[in-house]
Enzyme design. Sequence first.
Site, PDB file in Angstrom:
ATOM      1  N   TYR A   1       1.412 -12.732 -31.079  1.00  0.00           N
ATOM      2  CA  TYR A   1       1.688 -11.776 -32.163  1.00  0.00           C
ATOM      3  C   TYR A   1       1.667 -10.349 -31.616  1.00  0.00           C
ATOM      4  CZ  TYR A   1       1.734  -9.559 -36.722  1.00  0.00           C
ATOM      5  OH  TYR A   1       2.081  -8.795 -37.812  1.00  0.00           O
TER       6      TYR A   1
ATOM      7  N   SER B   1       7.128 -12.824 -37.793  1.00  0.00           N
ATOM      8  CA  SER B   1       7.042 -11.450 -38.253  1.00  0.00           C
ATOM      9  C   SER B   1       7.045 -10.521 -37.035  1.00  0.00           C
ATOM     10  CB  SER B   1       5.800 -11.269 -39.123  1.00  0.00           C
ATOM     11  OG  SER B   1       5.859 -10.086 -39.854  1.00  0.00           O
TER      12      SER B   1
ATOM     13  N   ASP C   1      12.544 -13.402 -48.651  1.00  0.00           N
ATOM     14  CA  ASP C   1      11.607 -12.597 -47.871  1.00  0.00           C
ATOM     15  C   ASP C   1      11.922 -11.125 -48.133  1.00  0.00           C
ATOM     16  OD1 ASP C   1       9.968 -11.341 -46.071  1.00  0.00           O
ATOM     17  OD2 ASP C   1      10.466 -12.629 -44.382  1.00  0.00           O
TER      18      ASP C   1
ATOM     19  N   HIS D   1       8.172 -14.510 -47.072  1.00  0.00           N
ATOM     20  CA  HIS D   1       7.683 -14.186 -45.738  1.00  0.00           C
ATOM     21  C   HIS D   1       6.705 -15.224 -45.205  1.00  0.00           C
ATOM     22  CE1 HIS D   1       7.342 -11.427 -42.414  1.00  0.00           C
ATOM     23  NE2 HIS D   1       6.032 -11.366 -42.528  1.00  0.00           N
TER      24      HIS D   1
END
Length: 752
Positions: free
Chosen positions: A522, A603, A686, A722
């Site tokens: 991430y 994301s 989203d 999302h």
Amino acid sequence: MPPRLLLLTVCLSLSNVLSANGRTVSDRGSFQSVSHSAKGVSAAHKAQWDYPPAYRNTSSVEVLYGREVADPYRWLENPDSEETKEFITAQNKLTASYTGQYKYRKEAKAALTNMHNYKRQSSPARHGEYYYITRNSGLQAQSVIYRDRSLSFEKQDVFFDPNQLSREGTAALATSSFSTTGRLFGYGTSYNGSDWMTLRVRCAVNFLQCRSGEDLADEVRWVKFSRMSWTSDERGFFYTRYPEPSTEQGGPGTDTGGNTNAMLYYHRIGTPQSEDQLILQDPEHPNYLFASDVTSDGRWLVVTVSRGGAINKLWVAPMNQDGSVPERVEFRSIVDDFSAAHGVIDSDDSLLYIMTNAGAPRYKIVTYDMNSPEAGFVDLVPQHATNVLKDAGIFADNRLYLHYLQDVKSILNIHVLPTGQKLRQLPTPVGSMSGFRYKRRNHELFFQMSSYLAPAITYRYDVSQDTVSEFHTTVVSGFNSNEFETKQVLVRSNDGTQIPMFITARKDIKLDGSNPALLYGYGGFSISLLPNFSSSWAFFLRHYNGVLAVANIRGGGEYGELWHGGGMLTQKQNSFDDFQSAAKYLSSQGYTRPARLTINGGSNGGLLVGASINQAPELFGCALADVGVMDMLRFHKFTIGHVWTAEYGNPDNEEDFEYLLDYSPLHNVRADRAYPAVLLTTNDHDDRVVPLHSYKLAAQLQYARRDNASPLMLRVGVNAGHGAGKPTEKLIEEWVNKFAFMALSLNLSWAL
């Protein structure tokens, strides 16, 4: 109550770039076909993929700071156009035809469904005369709230079931909050994964001529990124809303217009929303975000003001003595700049307890006396020499719990107020903590421990007995964790920084490079990737004899604000370097080899994957980028994307534009490089990282590398957002498709 710091996770989309050096971003050149090993792709697809045609508007070119920037797929930014809908349909059809060829698809879906089918629950929480707990029997679309007067839950009853709100299971409980005495339950529901939610109030007991379990008539709409913060008199709650979007911007979940001009309101029970009291707005700063909380004694309204990211201003306003809201709310500025992060934990009379990283990148606890503001912050628990403070709260009147990370593993310390003296460290297994539940006046603290091999174990700490006991253990069928083990290693990044990474695999693994591996990352917004159980990851370990690696790269919060700062703004490339170094480590140590390695992130992690396949495609055999931020030149123009400029920079500033262009996934697609198999996944509702990011990148990849030996595909989920609130069935279906794509592209063997 833990400190309330508003942190928004994000992912964006790409813009069209075709040059090898990232300096000329017009698409007026030609493409060279290059040879590439098939990496396991079936012979029928080695030559060329029959990608759906997508119109390229070659006249869509902007001159930005002396650069020509082509954006031939800008028409895909309109989610409601027939052309966009046809593009989505064609892309989904192609991807389904490919993943549908997987020989073991039915077996994989059955096994993954079985892996998800286990009873799981939250930590219990005490509100009024009841304990409440959230449970999922296994395959329920949404988890259900149960309650009982006893911790045994032998006489439990259903209090709130989101599955009753939608036949498809796409209605989710987005936020909830009990009033001070537990008599009223405020909740927000969202549909199809949208961030928009509607707030309502339910009676938890017979109260205000309302029977227990019944809803009041109150309805509050156009709410986003908000809690429901009750006043202690239980007459109403604070919330944050945005202006109602115009019809041109699309409906809830499909709108792309910018979410600006946030407003903090107070809603009084029994009155229409039109009469709500406006507490705070700032038209001069339309990008500000407001997050509110009320201290447990009802004396102070606390508001954090942020521009996105992990720093904020801190404003506090007194409530009336009876806990009601004054006609005019007068804020006092505790911190009025964006230099650090601050969150109020709770208060004792005029004394505020605050968690902050001001002058303490690993965070500390300070006090601030509202009656003596000239004294400023006074250290209560100083910054630890090495460990990072992640969470704090006050329970049992004067007990302060501090949750620390010690090399990305949780430890829990108990301190006493008012001195801040440490009493003890609670004995807990190695893993990560979450799910803290407590009340200021209750003598117990609940929390959960989990790891990559074990789902949540709930513990209860009883202050009166000073004992820690196991309250509930979650058991997963079809997965024997004793066959596997997790190791933590250090990976040397490009600049010499040591990056921690967890590797989970079978105990008898052979380090000969033959194993399939899944590398996850991430690296942004100060969010820490802690050891956590995932049914999908367990499925990969079990049925593909896989290796799971999770890299704690810079940009996250695993080692405090310095670690975060080392992977944001002008230092963002460090995140990509760290991730790619982790991939090299896995191959060099024999855990896998590039042709057997899949990378995954969602994301901001989708951005990580998108940038990595451009910069080092030779390191991976497959890439799964979920709901990713791909267009680093236009991300700030859609929904809440403007707040991400605090993390990434502002493309409208020339200095920021330069480094954003250098790594923007959309603008750095290479015609002269062979790509691994790529599956971009997004969802049609989203409204945080709008799906146009993935649409545009998919079109650009397919155009630039139509002759790529490995597939470059897009899958668009329907009636999903999302990620939060996604029904279990949709989660399973999404992962079945991703595993089918991975297995086909890398020729993975199926293990029964």
